[in-house]
Design an enzyme around this catalytic site. Sequence first.
Site, PDB file in Angstrom:
ATOM      1  N   ASN A  62     -30.232   7.051 -12.473  1.00 44.84           N
ATOM      2  CA  ASN A  62     -31.345   6.197 -12.846  1.00 44.84           C
ATOM      3  C   ASN A  62     -32.580   6.568 -12.040  1.00 44.84           C
ATOM      4  O   ASN A  62     -32.487   7.019 -10.900  1.00 44.84           O
ATOM      5  CB  ASN A  62     -31.003   4.713 -12.658  1.00 44.84           C
ATOM      6  CG  ASN A  62     -31.319   4.215 -11.267  1.00 44.84           C
ATOM      7  OD1 ASN A  62     -32.453   3.844 -10.973  1.00 44.84           O
ATOM      8  ND2 ASN A  62     -30.312   4.216 -10.393  1.00 44.84           N
ATOM      9  N   CYS A 114     -37.384   4.860   0.232  1.00 45.15           N
ATOM     10  CA  CYS A 114     -38.567   5.135  -0.591  1.00 45.15           C
ATOM     11  C   CYS A 114     -39.502   6.117   0.120  1.00 45.15           C
ATOM     12  O   CYS A 114     -39.436   6.290   1.339  1.00 45.15           O
ATOM     13  CB  CYS A 114     -39.297   3.844  -0.941  1.00 45.15           C
ATOM     14  SG  CYS A 114     -39.708   2.798   0.458  1.00 45.15           S
ATOM     15  N   GLY A 120     -22.286   4.982  -9.260  1.00 46.92           N
ATOM     16  CA  GLY A 120     -21.067   4.841 -10.044  1.00 46.92           C
ATOM     17  C   GLY A 120     -19.849   5.312  -9.277  1.00 46.92           C
ATOM     18  O   GLY A 120     -19.941   5.755  -8.124  1.00 46.92           O
ATOM     19  N   GLY A 148     -23.382  -2.574  -7.638  1.00 45.92           N
ATOM     20  CA  GLY A 148     -24.501  -2.216  -8.499  1.00 45.92           C
ATOM     21  C   GLY A 148     -24.088  -1.827  -9.902  1.00 45.92           C
ATOM     22  O   GLY A 148     -24.069  -2.650 -10.816  1.00 45.92           O
TER      23      GLY A 148
END
Length: 304
Positions: free
Chosen positions: A70, A131, A218, A266
Amino acid sequence: MIEYKNMEVKIGGLTLKNPVMPASGAFGAEMEQAIDFNKIGAIVPKSITKYPQPGNAKPRVCETNAGMINSIGIQSKGLDYYLKHTIPAFEKYDAPLIASISAESVEEFAEMSSVLGNHDSVAALELNISCPNLKGNGQAFGMDANVTRSLIAETRKVTDRPLIAKLTPNVTSIQEIALAAEEGGADGLNVANTLLAMAIDVETRKPKIGNVMGGFSGPAVKPIIVRMIYQVAQVSSLPIIGCGGIMSGKDAIEMIIAGASAVQVGTASFIQPTALTDILAEMQDYMDEHGIDDINDLIGSVLI
């Protein structure tokens, strides 16, 4: 399922009634339709930025074998909106609110922390140091030990709320960064954010993600995160929140045995909206099966 007298864990001065919470970016108020927020250990909404941001180019998500990539970006309505709408939306729940902060500079992290870290309804801050640092040629804050130490130290000056450093796995030595965060004054460590990845459509020869690269999450990443948790636990005394690839209660237990005090879920919630409470129930079932009365007895209990 049996309720146990102690599923409580501590992250610095923050006590969680159980160790299960959502990963920032994989949770929203609409999930109230699927789960009871009062049953989870903490609420962690998507990272907030100071000013509104639209997020990254589309497409933002693609599936891979045993995972997904993502690149949502820090899509945000800004700090003012967060204060006026997001925080009030979660105030009615028993679970403590952990505000996840994303900023463009050390100074901006401190500025936002001074606001959120002194808000009555914010129990702790998660500093998303994965970030990019716009003053550091775009390299993530958490890729540099000195920057990490400085960022946490500056934030520590403006709030006494627990600070959780969300580490990036995209480093040579996660132990070095973890120690820098601890030296700066962090109360806990999130191990870890997503792994940088890329996928290409072989028919069009174009990247499957609009931003070219994105974060891989994942079940495929879980063994890497378990390894990192174990490594960090060997050098740091701080409580660890394990994050990456948890799809079941036993996955969460595995991270706790490796050294985590709590876990974040998540990708599993995208597949099954009730994943958070399902995983908690499965963890309690595991404790029942193995005669464990206190979740803390499992933390770092790996036999080497």
